[in-house]
Design a protein around this motif. Structure first.
Motif, mmCIF file in Angstrom:
data_model
loop_
_atom_site.group_PDB
_atom_site.id
_atom_site.type_symbol
_atom_site.label_atom_id
_atom_site.label_comp_id
_atom_site.label_asym_id
_atom_site.label_seq_id
_atom_site.Cartn_x
_atom_site.Cartn_y
_atom_site.Cartn_z
ATOM 1 N N GLY A 80 -3.236 -3.124 4.918
ATOM 2 C CA GLY A 80 -2.642 -2.447 6.067
ATOM 3 C C GLY A 80 -1.285 -1.877 5.729
ATOM 4 N N ALA A 81 -0.482 -2.638 4.947
ATOM 5 C CA ALA A 81 0.834 -2.152 4.543
ATOM 6 C C ALA A 81 0.715 -0.964 3.585
ATOM 7 N N VAL A 82 -0.204 -1.080 2.609
ATOM 8 C CA VAL A 82 -0.407 0.012 1.641
ATOM 9 C C VAL A 82 -0.859 1.279 2.360
ATOM 10 N N CYS A 83 -1.866 1.141 3.205
ATOM 11 C CA CYS A 83 -2.387 2.305 3.927
ATOM 12 C C CYS A 83 -1.374 2.826 4.944
ATOM 13 N N GLY A 84 -0.532 1.927 5.491
ATOM 14 C CA GLY A 84 0.505 2.353 6.426
ATOM 15 C C GLY A 84 1.505 3.279 5.757
#
Length: 516
Positions: A80-84
């Motif tokens: 989620g952090a990477v894609c965010g």
């Protein structure tokens, strides 16, 4: 060599397609969020969750990839952090460049033609090749759902290479299917007919029109959210906290490799950026649609992961249908068929959104001369890129008819992550080259976000097996060969004359049928 990195002027990308006979603007923020949820929540959460938690071993019993165990929730948080970070970069470029083509169009304006072609070629892995795996997974759930009433012969529910792979791994039942299948010239006839038919049905729907397609997608999204809510509520009431120990059985290596496996569950949030030319007020609505959709999906995934690993021991989640399987192992068989039905609906929604996105990549590339002109044709009545929609549908349907889904997951993941990384770099490059250009949405802390986003994507890619990198390299070589044989010679930007970044040469709009 400099012309290989010629950038397409952003002013030419900001043409109002509505006024020039282009695609029809019909989508609002709600439609975009639903498209995002429709694309993201599907085959990944319903099929790869179990492997990400339990890990993967080969026929000899050797560990191929380590699983995250109950720490799967941390794998989802990491992704989620990477894609965010990537989503923030997509949002800035989508607001500035509201054009069909997604990362391809953005890269053309920031990194130049050659890298734009590479990203466009990579996106085929995400949308078309990824959809082959989704269609096969859909067919598997569909067959399970109807099996109490209708038993389809094995030779029409398993593609040739899928059946061969299963038999090679010691599946005796599949070997019997192969032995008893009808022969054509001595070769067993092994096809996945349900997968073929669902892709063709969705292709027909997409040719009719974008608004009609989003209405169907919205209904499917509501169904999938209700099914996941049922899984969370019922599963939470039967959690055994002992299953959370050990929490991270393979340490950070398991969390990392589990994230690389389940990244397929996040593929799709960027697909809505291909709808920029069909979005009302895209400068405002595209960033909202991208960020809200990704945030909702990440929260849902973390909750589902926590419930699944608490419901049964994580080692038992390894299954082609892990959520339905978790209910069966836990003795909740009365609900497992509902989960299977929800998976059928969910993956149909993913097929719809990905089949929506791929033709628009081809449309944008053809409009720039990198693909033949027929790929940029618009249907005179429905105003959809009907030729590329039909072509993509046929290719994906034939792939699903014969292919092995396991071989496509890693290739899809690595192609998508590479595109995400280049988009992050593109935002930073454009900030340096054109700092004063109006930006309706700006990435905060741009140096940190873009560099960390690109690095995080490469880090997740590093968790993929060696064979994924080898196949990705072969895919890139094929794409480069096509570019230099056709795209380089026919590029509208290069044939137009004048400095590529001067903005002096207008790019022709997509022609209508019968009008050149």
């Amino acid at each position: 060599m400099a012309s290989l990195f010629a950038r397409k002027p952003i002013g030419e990308l900001q043409v109002d397609q509505e006024s020039t006979g282009g695609l029809k603007r019909a989508l609002g923020v709600g439609d975009l969020v639903m498209l995002s949820i429709g694309a993201v929540i599907g085959a990944g959460i319903f099929s790869t969750l179990g492997t990400a938690a339990a890990g993967e071993v080969n026929a000899a019993g050797q560990v191929v990839r380590y699983g995250a165990g109950p720490a799967l929730v941390l794998s989802f948080l990491l992704l989620g952090a990477v894609c965010g970070l990537a989503a923030l970069c997509y949002a800035e470029l989508a607001a500035m460049i509201p054009q069909a083509g997604s990362a391809y169009a953005y890269s053309y304006a920031t990194l130049g033609e050659l890298l734009a072609w590479i990203i466009g070629w990579d996106l085929i892995l995400e949308y078309a090749v990824g959809n082959v795996a989704v269609a096969i997974a859909w067919a598997g759930y569909f067959n399970s759902l109807i099996s109490p009433w209708v038993q389809l012969p094995g030779w029409i529910t398993h593609g040739y290479w899928n059946a061969k792979a299963l038999a090679a791994n010691g599946d005796a039942a599949m070997q019997q299917v192969i032995d008893t299948a009808p022969r054509l010239g001595g070769i067993p006839v092994l096809i996945n007919l349900p997968a073929f038919l669902i892709v063709m049905a969705i292709t027909w729907l997409l040719v009719i029109g974008v608004k009609e397609s989003t209405r169907v997608n919205n209904a499917m999204v509501v169904v999938k959210l209700l099914v996941l809510a049922l899984f969370i509520i019922v599963g939470a009431m039967h959690i055994d906290t002992a299953n959370y120990t050990p929490f991270a059985p393979n340490g950070f290596r398991g969390i990392h490799q589990g994230a690389a496996i389940v990244f397929f569950a996040f593929i799709g949030f960027d697909a809505i950026s291909t709808a920029a030319e069909e979005t009302k007020n895209p400068q405002r609505n595209m960033p909202l649609g991208i960020m809200i959709g990704l945030g909702v999906c990440t929260v849902i995934y973390m909750i589902v992961g926590a419930v699944a690993t608490g419901l049964i021991p994580y080692q038992q989640l390894k299954s082609s249908d892990p959520l339905a399987h978790a209910f069966e192992v836990a003795g909740l068989t009365q609900f497992s068929w509902i989960i299977a039905a929800g998976a059928v609906v969910s993956m149909a929604a993913v097929l719809l959104v990905f089949q929506y996105g791929q033709p628009r990549i081809f449309y944008a590339m053809a409009r720039d001369g990198l693909l033949p002109p027929w790929a940029a044709k618009i249907h005179p009545k429905y105003r959809t890129p009907h030729i590329t929609t039909i072509l993509t549908g046929v290719l994906v349907a034939v792939g699903a008819l014969l292919a092995d889904d396991a071989a496509t997951y890693d290739l899809t993941n690595i192609g998508t992550l590479s595109a995400f990384a280049l988009v992050c770099v593109g935002v930073l490059v454009l900030r340096i080259k054109e700092p004063n250009r109006p930006r309706p949405f700006r990435v905060p802390f741009v140096w940190g976000v873009t560099l960390l986003g690109a690095g995080a994507c490469v880090f997740v890619m590093w968790g993929l097996p060696v064979h994924a990198w080898e196949r990705f390299g072969i895919w890139l070589l094929i794409g480069l060969a096509i570019y230099f044989v056709y795209g380089y010679r026919n590029s509208v930007l290069r044939r137009g004359g004048g400095p590529p970044s001067s903005g002096a040469t207008p790019v022709p709009q997509a022609p209508l049928e019968g009008k050149q």
